[in-house]
Design a protein around this motif. Sequence first.
Motif, PDB file in Angstrom:
ATOM      1  N   MET A   1      34.968  68.074  63.924  1.00 19.41           N
ATOM      2  CA  MET A   1      36.379  67.936  64.183  1.00 19.41           C
ATOM      3  C   MET A   1      37.137  68.491  63.013  1.00 19.41           C
ATOM      4  O   MET A   1      36.683  68.147  61.978  1.00 19.41           O
ATOM      5  N   THR A   2      37.942  69.443  63.167  1.00 19.47           N
ATOM      6  CA  THR A   2      38.976  70.092  61.986  1.00 19.47           C
ATOM      7  C   THR A   2      39.930  69.168  61.578  1.00 19.47           C
ATOM      8  O   THR A   2      40.483  68.669  62.466  1.00 19.47           O
ATOM      9  N   VAL A   3      39.978  69.041  60.264  1.00 22.19           N
ATOM     10  CA  VAL A   3      41.110  68.049  59.893  1.00 22.19           C
ATOM     11  C   VAL A   3      42.340  69.108  59.606  1.00 22.19           C
ATOM     12  O   VAL A   3      42.402  70.081  58.840  1.00 22.19           O
ATOM     13  N   ARG A   4      43.287  68.829  60.238  1.00 22.42           N
ATOM     14  CA  ARG A   4      44.680  69.571  59.943  1.00 22.42           C
ATOM     15  C   ARG A   4      45.171  69.395  58.444  1.00 22.42           C
ATOM     16  O   ARG A   4      45.033  68.201  57.861  1.00 22.42           O
ATOM     17  N   GLN A   5      45.750  70.272  57.969  1.00 19.22           N
ATOM     18  CA  GLN A   5      46.393  70.366  56.709  1.00 19.22           C
ATOM     19  C   GLN A   5      47.542  70.100  56.695  1.00 19.22           C
ATOM     20  O   GLN A   5      48.004  69.286  55.604  1.00 19.22           O
ATOM     21  N   ASP A   6      48.306  70.510  57.697  1.00 19.25           N
ATOM     22  CA  ASP A   6      49.895  70.323  57.653  1.00 19.25           C
ATOM     23  C   ASP A   6      50.152  69.032  58.413  1.00 19.25           C
ATOM     24  O   ASP A   6      50.848  68.895  59.516  1.00 19.25           O
ATOM     25  N   THR A   7      50.039  67.859  57.984  1.00 24.48           N
ATOM     26  CA  THR A   7      50.049  66.441  58.770  1.00 24.48           C
ATOM     27  C   THR A   7      51.288  65.770  58.348  1.00 24.48           C
ATOM     28  O   THR A   7      51.910  66.033  57.226  1.00 24.48           O
ATOM     29  N   ILE A   8      51.529  64.757  59.068  1.00 28.17           N
ATOM     30  CA  ILE A   8      52.704  63.902  58.749  1.00 28.17           C
ATOM     31  C   ILE A   8      52.515  63.194  57.634  1.00 28.17           C
ATOM     32  O   ILE A   8      53.298  62.900  56.614  1.00 28.17           O
ATOM     33  N   TRP A   9      51.112  62.652  57.416  1.00 30.40           N
ATOM     34  CA  TRP A   9      50.911  61.912  56.070  1.00 30.40           C
ATOM     35  C   TRP A   9      51.147  62.957  54.807  1.00 30.40           C
ATOM     36  O   TRP A   9      51.921  62.384  53.788  1.00 30.40           O
ATOM     37  N   GLU A  10      50.781  64.227  54.891  1.00 26.78           N
ATOM     38  CA  GLU A  10      50.881  65.055  53.575  1.00 26.78           C
ATOM     39  C   GLU A  10      52.422  65.494  53.489  1.00 26.78           C
ATOM     40  O   GLU A  10      52.768  65.654  52.227  1.00 26.78           O
TER      41      GLU A  10
ATOM     42  N   SER B   1      30.814  62.363  56.507  1.00 26.89           N
ATOM     43  CA  SER B   1      31.132  63.015  55.248  1.00 26.89           C
ATOM     44  C   SER B   1      32.033  64.467  55.655  1.00 26.89           C
ATOM     45  O   SER B   1      32.422  64.984  54.678  1.00 26.89           O
ATOM     46  N   SER B   2      32.322  64.793  56.813  1.00 24.64           N
ATOM     47  CA  SER B   2      32.979  66.064  57.176  1.00 24.64           C
ATOM     48  C   SER B   2      34.380  65.420  57.269  1.00 24.64           C
ATOM     49  O   SER B   2      35.220  66.620  57.919  1.00 24.64           O
ATOM     50  N   GLN B   3      34.831  64.686  57.079  1.00 23.96           N
ATOM     51  CA  GLN B   3      36.244  64.069  57.544  1.00 23.96           C
ATOM     52  C   GLN B   3      36.996  63.874  56.207  1.00 23.96           C
ATOM     53  O   GLN B   3      36.476  63.322  55.227  1.00 23.96           O
ATOM     54  N   ASN B   4      38.615  63.821  56.460  1.00 28.37           N
ATOM     55  CA  ASN B   4      39.415  63.583  55.365  1.00 28.37           C
ATOM     56  C   ASN B   4      39.607  62.022  56.069  1.00 28.37           C
ATOM     57  O   ASN B   4      40.326  61.876  56.941  1.00 28.37           O
ATOM     58  N   PHE B   5      39.782  61.111  54.998  1.00 26.77           N
ATOM     59  CA  PHE B   5      40.594  59.818  55.321  1.00 26.77           C
ATOM     60  C   PHE B   5      41.513  59.422  54.415  1.00 26.77           C
ATOM     61  O   PHE B   5      41.512  59.613  53.192  1.00 26.77           O
ATOM     62  N   HIS B   6      42.585  58.859  54.742  1.00 28.49           N
ATOM     63  CA  HIS B   6      43.743  58.224  53.985  1.00 28.49           C
ATOM     64  C   HIS B   6      44.398  59.548  53.349  1.00 28.49           C
ATOM     65  O   HIS B   6      44.717  59.275  52.070  1.00 28.49           O
ATOM     66  N   GLY B   7      44.161  60.714  53.725  1.00 26.14           N
ATOM     67  CA  GLY B   7      44.842  61.847  52.903  1.00 26.14           C
ATOM     68  C   GLY B   7      44.135  62.223  51.773  1.00 26.14           C
ATOM     69  O   GLY B   7      44.377  62.970  50.907  1.00 26.14           O
ATOM     70  N   VAL B   8      42.912  61.788  51.446  1.00 27.15           N
ATOM     71  CA  VAL B   8      41.997  62.230  50.485  1.00 27.15           C
ATOM     72  C   VAL B   8      40.856  62.931  51.123  1.00 27.15           C
ATOM     73  O   VAL B   8      40.167  62.835  52.036  1.00 27.15           O
TER      74      VAL B   8
END
Length: 295
Positions: free
Chosen positions: A1-10, A54-61
């Motif tokens: 699963m690809t993690v989006r970079q332009d997110t609501i969190w960021e 290991s392949s995901q971003n969690f909590h914007g980290v």
Amino acid sequence: MTVRQDTIWERFLSPVVRLLIDEDGLRRYADSIDWEKESDRYRRDDVIIPSYYSSQNFHGVTNGYLNSDAAVTYDPITQYVLPPNESIVRQALVDAVKVKPRRILDLGCGTGSTTLMLKQAFPEAEVIGLDLSPYMLVRAEDKARNAGLDIVWRHGNAEKTGLRDATFDLVTASLLFHETPDAVSLAILRESFRLLVTGGQVLILDGNQKTLRQLEWLNDIFEEPYIREYAASSTEANMGTAGFEAVRSQDVWWINQVTSGVKPIATEIVRRYTPTSVDNNDLEGLGSPAFGIMA
């Protein structure tokens, strides 16, 4: 699963949170610890890090929890995403304990916030916190030391802990299941079942699945990689599949839930030690060694 970079969190939430936390203080704390040296004290060679973790971003980290930044920033962020108050939400799990635990295992313990509360509530019990990130365990140990609490911290995978069968009266997990695929959550519940004594209790604190299904925009705000899969699932149903009985959930301030289950006594043991019918709503009636009733 690809993690989006332009997110609501960021774009929106992270800048707000950064205004509320003491970044200079966090930076000083981060610099005060040799994270690689300290994490090596916990890192076990036999623990295989699964790709879903290991392949995901969690909590914007970036890179999830497998770095010291996650350990430093987890608590400051979490206190603002658990309304009405993080301690109140975590206390709901502690209040739901119905056994008298001698040994407690907190799975996916992270920085140990719930683990510490369990030890404070049951000071005579042996409490073990287990997590896949050795960096989180470094932070957890630091918090326990400052609180004067004796807790065992263990590097491990909640799906396959390597701990012995039927050695815990209580197994818990807080804010873990929404960060795992549904099949993994079921595997964790099956492992919990194996680890519990008969009559032992499992407690899962996490997002309210009914609320998350009804309000899709909440999933967009949290932007956890597996939150939609979690919302579509049922922790209660998974507990039943894993073998638990007396399964029930209670809402915690609308946006969270605590789900409880009990490892039942085998039919032949029930006939031997419980001549009357068992009420699945009565945990003490299930004859747990935690209540002093030994087979």
